[in-house]
Design an enzyme around this catalytic site. Structure first.
Site, mmCIF file in Angstrom:
data_model
loop_
_atom_site.group_PDB
_atom_site.id
_atom_site.type_symbol
_atom_site.label_atom_id
_atom_site.label_comp_id
_atom_site.label_asym_id
_atom_site.label_seq_id
_atom_site.Cartn_x
_atom_site.Cartn_y
_atom_site.Cartn_z
ATOM 1 C CE LYS A 256 6.547 -4.822 3.369
ATOM 2 N NZ LYS A 256 5.280 -5.396 2.871
ATOM 3 C CB SER B 175 3.202 -7.969 0.440
ATOM 4 O OG SER B 175 2.991 -6.990 -0.524
ATOM 5 C CB SER C 204 5.264 -4.557 -0.965
ATOM 6 O OG SER C 204 4.657 -5.006 0.218
HETATM 7 N N1 GLN Z 1 0.810 -6.247 -4.772
HETATM 8 C C1 GLN Z 1 -0.275 -5.904 -3.929
HETATM 9 C C2 GLN Z 1 -0.452 -4.411 -3.884
HETATM 10 O O1 GLN Z 1 0.309 -3.745 -4.487
HETATM 11 C C3 GLN Z 1 -0.070 -6.469 -2.559
HETATM 12 C C4 GLN Z 1 0.749 -5.615 -1.673
HETATM 13 C C5 GLN Z 1 0.796 -6.121 -0.262
HETATM 14 O O2 GLN Z 1 0.353 -7.224 0.038
HETATM 15 N N2 GLN Z 1 1.272 -5.265 0.621
HETATM 16 O O3 GLN Z 1 -1.334 -3.903 -3.288
#
Ligand code: GLN
Length: 482
Positions: free
Chosen positions: A77, A176, A152
């Protein structure tokens, strides 16, 4: 080479001379080009990956034994540093920035013989649940290109889903890794807080962030995790304990004690199809000799607000370093220092990141600190205590990973709260520091995959994998390798 191959099968093929590391890398480079419209990769490290592959092939030709991840083709990532390669957190703010060191996880992968094939698209600074908030454009779900892949770490999930690499590393602050794994029909693991060093991971919310793994098979995810896990002098929050040896082997069947949160299964936002699949799963589990118990968890509805208060607070602090001076993007033709900060941050950050920074500053501001930030910390403590109490009597808490399947592009973009609420089951593990994983198990009436989340006690990854294999035995045996 066959497109979906476990690490074990790939290693057998390497040893028998049926394939080579160079052939594997070339295969994936071609696949990435062919599926470029999915937008899973931001950059392919073609030259370096092929060079690494050639070295690893020479190693085999010399008759030396294979390394644990010999020739395994991994995508990372775009929030994980790899020395001499660009990393941008999918943000204009870090455009052109090159890592000056590698993340501990990347160093350990390479030392174990893995090949880093490229960096993968994601929501900007890992903030989001749909991979729509990227400076490089959205990522498409290969199961239905009109739908989001989740976020994400959407690019990392789609890369495995569409066989553009063997495994990926993502980051999981509130789901994420698990949520895109659920939306894409693959395995996604978030280890215990501190299990994997955060050194070289671009910070979002430091007391929540963990590097996690995407794979097709439970065993492969465990093997990669075992490689990158462990104490690290460069991250003082890294756990001092080691994972047990052999965590990547499938364990024999034993009766499990499983809990589910009553409020989760009764939640009004839970998709009917998903609810029905879980009710049936519980029956199946009981018939197979496991205990499945409903436990009360009235704090469930407090999890998303608590998570968003604390993570935005931490994010506003972590992201203050991007000021147009120290990193990446700097506004032109500015004469005053303050204007440089304002204009660089205004132009460098996208809308969602700005929303989080403003929210974070708000909950930390003197008039609201006690009402929001301190309160959320207290709720976090309660959640930790109550979760520990439950897990003292059970091997795992099982639930849907997400209350609904992958939504269509744009469906939740105008309503950030609706998008935040989709994180209801995943943020739990990050709030309490527990390991949790998603395994693909079911198919929705309209064709999209959805999975089961397994959440175990802090440090109990071995139990989590055992439960995952047992669930796979009942609903999807192909996820386990014997
Ligand atoms: N959807 C969650 C957020 O927007 C998780 C994001 C993540 O785990 N990086 O914070």
């Amino acid at each position: 080479m066959r497109s979906i191959t476990s690490i074990k099968d790939y290693h057998i093929a390497l040893q028998n001379g049926h394939t080579t590391c160079v052939a594997a890398v070339s295969h994936f480079i071609a696949a990435i080009q062919e599926k470029a419209h999915l937008n899973a990769f931001i950059e392919v490290f073609e030259h370096d990956a092929l060079a690494q592959a050639a070295t690893l092939d020479a190693h085999i030709a010399d008759g030396k034994p294979l390394l644990p991840l010999h020739g395994v083709v991994v995508g990372i990532k775009d929030v994980i540093c790899y020395k001499g390669h660009r990393v941008t957190a999918a943000s204009k703010m870090l455009a052109g920035f090159e890592s000056v060191y590698s993340a501990t996880a990347v160093e350990r992968l390479i030392a174990a013989g893995a090949i880093i094939i490229g960096r993968q698209n994601c929501d900007e600074f890992a903030m989001g649940s749909s991979s729509e908030h990227s400076a490089y454009g959205k990522v498409l779900n290969a199961a239905d290109e009109a739908r989001v892949p989740g976020g994400s770490s959407g690019g990392s999930a789609v890369a495995v889903q569409a066989n553009l690499c063997m495994v990926s590393l993502g980051s999981d602050t509130g789901g994420s890794v698990r949520q895109p794994a659920d939306f894409c029909g693959i395995v996604g693991v978030k280890p215990s807080y501190g299990r994997v060093s955060r050194y070289g991971l671009i910070a979002y919310a430091s007391s929540f962030d963990q590097i996690g793994v995407f794979a097709h098979y439970i065993n492969d995810a465990a093997l990669v995790l075992a490689t990158i896990a462990g104490p690290d002098g460069k991250d003082s929050t890294a756990l001092q304990t080691h994972l047990p040896q052999g965590i990547h082997h499938t364990t024999p069947h034993r009766p499990m004690r499983l809990a589910y949160l009553k409020e989760a299964l009764e939640h009004e936002g839970l998709d009917r199809n998903i609810k029905a699949a879980f009710e049936q799963l519980f029956q199946q589990l009981k018939a197979a000799g496991h205990t499945v118990t409903a436990v009360d968890f009235p704090l469930l509805t407090q999890m998303v607000p608590t998570y968003y208060v604390l993570t935005t607070a931490e994010a506003s602090s972590n992201l203050s370093r991007y000021d147009g001076v120290k990193f990446g993007f700097a506004a032109n033709e500015v004469t005053q220092l303050n204007d440089l900060y304002i204009q660089s941050r205004t132009a460098g950050f996208g809308k969602e990141v700005k929303r989080r920074i403003m929210l974070g500053n708000f909950v930390l501001s003197s008039g609201y600190y006690d009402a929001y930030f301190s309160k959320a910390q207290q709720v976090r403590r309660l959640l930790q205590q109550q979760t520990r109490n439950i897990l003292a009597s059970y091997d795992a808490i099982i639930s849907p990973t997400v209350p609904g399947p992958a939504w269509r592009f744009g469906e939740k973009s105008t309503n950030p709260t609706a998008m935040f609420l989709a994180d209801i089951f995943t943020v739990h593990a990050n709030l309490v520091g527990a390991p949790a994983m998603s395994i693909p198990a079911f198919q929705h009436d309209f064709g999209m995959p959805f999975g089961i989340q397994v959440l175990s006690s802090e440090g109990a990854e071995a139990t989590m994998f055992e439960v995952a294999h047992e669930l796979a035995r009942l609903v999807k045996p192909g996820l386990s390798i014997n």
